[in-house]
Design a protein around this motif. Structure first.
Motif: not given
Length: 654
Positions: A288-289, A300-303, A307-310, A327-332
């Motif tokens: 899903v990442v 959604t990537g941040r969500w 979720y992974i962190a939790r 994050y690189a491919k989502c612009g961050e």
């Protein structure tokens, strides 16, 4: 038992230890305490304790106890001693100790015991020694269904699916019918081979025999159909499963991602993540990442990251790599760098993800700096690393650096350039306007140029208005990709810029004759976790009236700022006013206007486009970023553009 003296009654003692061990890891220490105070443990007691260590994921402790038994007790190993120990070796992938245990099996004359032989076979297969496993298999005086399945499974687990399917044919010739476990293994072999025909035959056999589709077999079928591109059938199998484990969910989610249907993949993940009795495993999360990276869906990537962190105590290297890439491919790219820098351990994929991400964002010099940093580690670059390095040079206009790294590939790293590396070099020269040098480079290549190489040349000919080389590139490209609509469009652009309308007309007629349809430009923007997509001149959005009102406002402010529309890429022989109206309604402009309407003032706007952003939209978005004081990110087919204060990160070099 202590009070009554039954603690010294060996059968009762063995039952007590076995019962305590059945409670799992919490009972292990207590069981060992009882065992260590036993005055005369027999071989059954030792075997129970050895099995307990292995079942509690302590195979090395089991091997150590076995040595203690040989040294300090009078017990002789029997047919129940070695299976646990061999299972432990398989878990550790300790081939050397496994061979020693095989010698012990022979020493105690147990090499003809079918139970021991089967565990030996499994140990060799788990350790990757298929030759020894097959030799043992052939020597067996008697084979049952478990033995056949073990050997077939060994081939499948060691990426030898063809051998697994051939052995299945021999199994049936010998009169053995496969069970659910055998079938799951065979279906997995078909998944690896992407052999839909054989996979469907196996599925038919399962139906004919009335075999129960358990969770393992069901997951294997879903995985096979998904990997073969039959997502509809995969979903049908999934929906009819009476029991679905995490592997079935993962197989379907992974299948959607691999077949570029990431939206469905994310919908499925939300279902499984919201389930109280199902916890996604790492394979699911990695898929899903990757889906978020495909879609450029940052929210959604941040969500998912949250979720992974939790749910994950520690981020594995694989998860960290996927998050860096996402994050690189989502612009961050800044967040991608933070994740990379926080990793305590990095592998080659970690470095490749960062270097390629920096290249995608046009941060060529930083990508090269990271590459130099990587070279100070024990890791050696591979062909993927060099693709990232050369792409970084290409997107940042670093011609001399690109040439240097290309020539060092073989000399310093022993990497023979592949077609992708030659493609990067052609792209580097073409972007820099060195078209003649690029043409000579193509002539000197030891490999036949592919469509990507001629596409780079054709695209550069459009930018630098070179008709002669453009026609040659188009001709070569059409021989390789006769249905590629982009070839016709790029060549039309070259002619249109020269106002050669007869040539433009001929190309349009040729497209009609060959049934070639132009791929429409499509731009999307995510607002509150909902993706909004736009085509050029699109009036289908429910808020179309508001969007076009904002577009009118934007056009007025652009003109006040001195903007003049670039109509050179309009392929119709119409008056300039109509051409200007046409470019004003490009999909990225409509997405931008919706972003201005819906995002907070000063907020960042992220737009994804399926094609290369046109020069007019590029100029307009630069000005909008200054007029409206917004940071705007556009991810097109080639790279990221970060617009801020009237300038773009690509420095007009894309």
């Amino acid at each position: 038992m202590v009070v009554t003296g039954f603690i010294h009654h060996t059968p009762s003692l063995n039952k007590l230890i076995a019962h305590v061990l059945s409670m799992g890891s919490p009972g292990l220490a207590y069981a060992y305490s009882i065992f260590s105070h036993t005055q005369e443990a027999n071989i059954l007691t030792w075997n129970t304790m050895l099995r307990g260590f292995v079942d509690s994921d302590m195979p090395r402790r089991a091997l150590q106890s076995y040595i203690e038994m040989l040294l300090w007790s009078s017990n002789v190993p029997d047919r129940f001693t070695f299976p646990s120990l061999l299972k432990g070796c398989a878990h550790l992938l300790d081939f050397k100790v496994g061979k020693i245990l095989h010698g012990q099996v022979v020493k105690y004359m147990l090499d003809s015991d079918l139970y021991v032989e089967t565990t030996l076979l499994n140990m060799y297969a788990a350790c990757g020694d298929l030759n020894s496993a097959r030799l043992l298999f052939e020597k067996m005086g008697h084979r049952n269904k478990v033995v056949w399945t073990s050997m077939i499974s060994g081939y499948t687990r060691n990426q030898c699916p063809n051998e697994a399917l051939l052995l299945y044919e021999k199994m049936e010739e010998d009169g053995f019918s496969p069970d659910e476990v055998t079938m799951a293994t065979l279906v997995s072999a078909c998944a690896e081979l992407r052999d839909l025909v054989v996979g469907m035959k196996l599925h038919s056999r399962i139906r004919e025999t009335g075999m129960k589709i358990c969770a393992v077999l069901g997951s294997a079928l879903v995985d096979m159909y998904a990997k073969c591109g039959e997502l509809k059938t995969a979903r049908q199998v999934f929906d009819h499963l009476s029991e679905r484990d995490v592997y079935a969910w993962s197989a379907l989610i992974f299948g959607y991602v691999k077949n570029n249907r990431s939206i469905e993949a994310l919908q499925l993940f939300r279902e499984v993540a919201g389930s109280s009795n199902m916890r996604p495993n790492e394979v699911t999360i990695l898929a899903v990442v990757s889906a978020c990276a495909q879609l450029g869906d940052l929210e959604t990537g941040r969500w998912i990251h949250d979720y992974i962190a939790r749910t994950q105590h520690d981020l594995s290297v694989s998860l960290s790599n996927s998050l860096t890439d996402m994050y690189a491919k989502c612009g961050e790219i800044d967040v991608a760098k933070k994740i990379f820098d926080s990793m305590s351990k990095r592998d080659l994929i970690s470095w490749n993800s960062l270097i390629n991400g920096l290249a995608l964002h046009g941060l060529g010099r930083e990508a090269l700096a990271r590459f130099r940093q990587m070279r100070t580690t024990d890791l050696k670059p591979d062909d993927i690393t060099l693709i990232g390095v050369l792409t970084a040079c290409s997107h940042a206009g670093l011609v001399q650096e690109g040439k240097k790294h290309f020539h060092e590939m073989k000399a310093l790293y022993g990497i023979r350039p592949k077609l992708e590396h030659y493609g990067c070099m052609v792209d580097l020269l073409c972007r820099a306007g060195l078209l003649a040098e690029a043409r000579e480079f193509i002539r000197a290549m030891p490999l036949e140029p592919n469509g990507a190489i001629w596409g780079s040349m054709l695209g550069a000919c459009r930018v630098y208005n070179n008709i002669e080389l453009g026609e040659e590139a188009a001709r070569c490209l059409l021989e390789l990709e006769p249905t590629n609509d982009g070839v016709y469009i790029l060549l039309s652009n070259i002619y249109a810029r020269r106002k050669m309308w007869n040539e433009v007309k001929k190309i349009r007629e040729l497209m009609n004759e060959r049934g070639i349809q132009k791929t429409p430009g499509c731009s999307s923007i995510v607002i509150d976790n909902v993706t909004h997509s736009f085509l050029a001149g699109d009036c289908s959005h429910p808020e179309t009236t508001e969007i076009f009102m904002m577009l009118t406002q934007v056009r007025e402010k652009l003109k006040l700022a001195g903007y003049v529309a670039d109509i050179s890429e309009v392929l119709q022989n119409i008056n300039d006013d109509k051409k200007e109206e046409s470019v004003s309604q490009h999909s990225e402009k409509l997405a931008l206007c919706y972003g201005l309407l819906k995002s907070k003032e000063g907020g960042r706007i992220v737009i994804l486009k399926n094609l290369r952003v046109c020069s007019d939209c590029h100029t307009a978005i630069k000005l909008v970023s200054k007029i409206y004081r917004r940071q705007i990110t556009v991810r097109d087919r080639n790279r990221f553009h970060h617009f801020k204060d009237g300038s773009c990160s690509c420095r007009n070099y894309w």
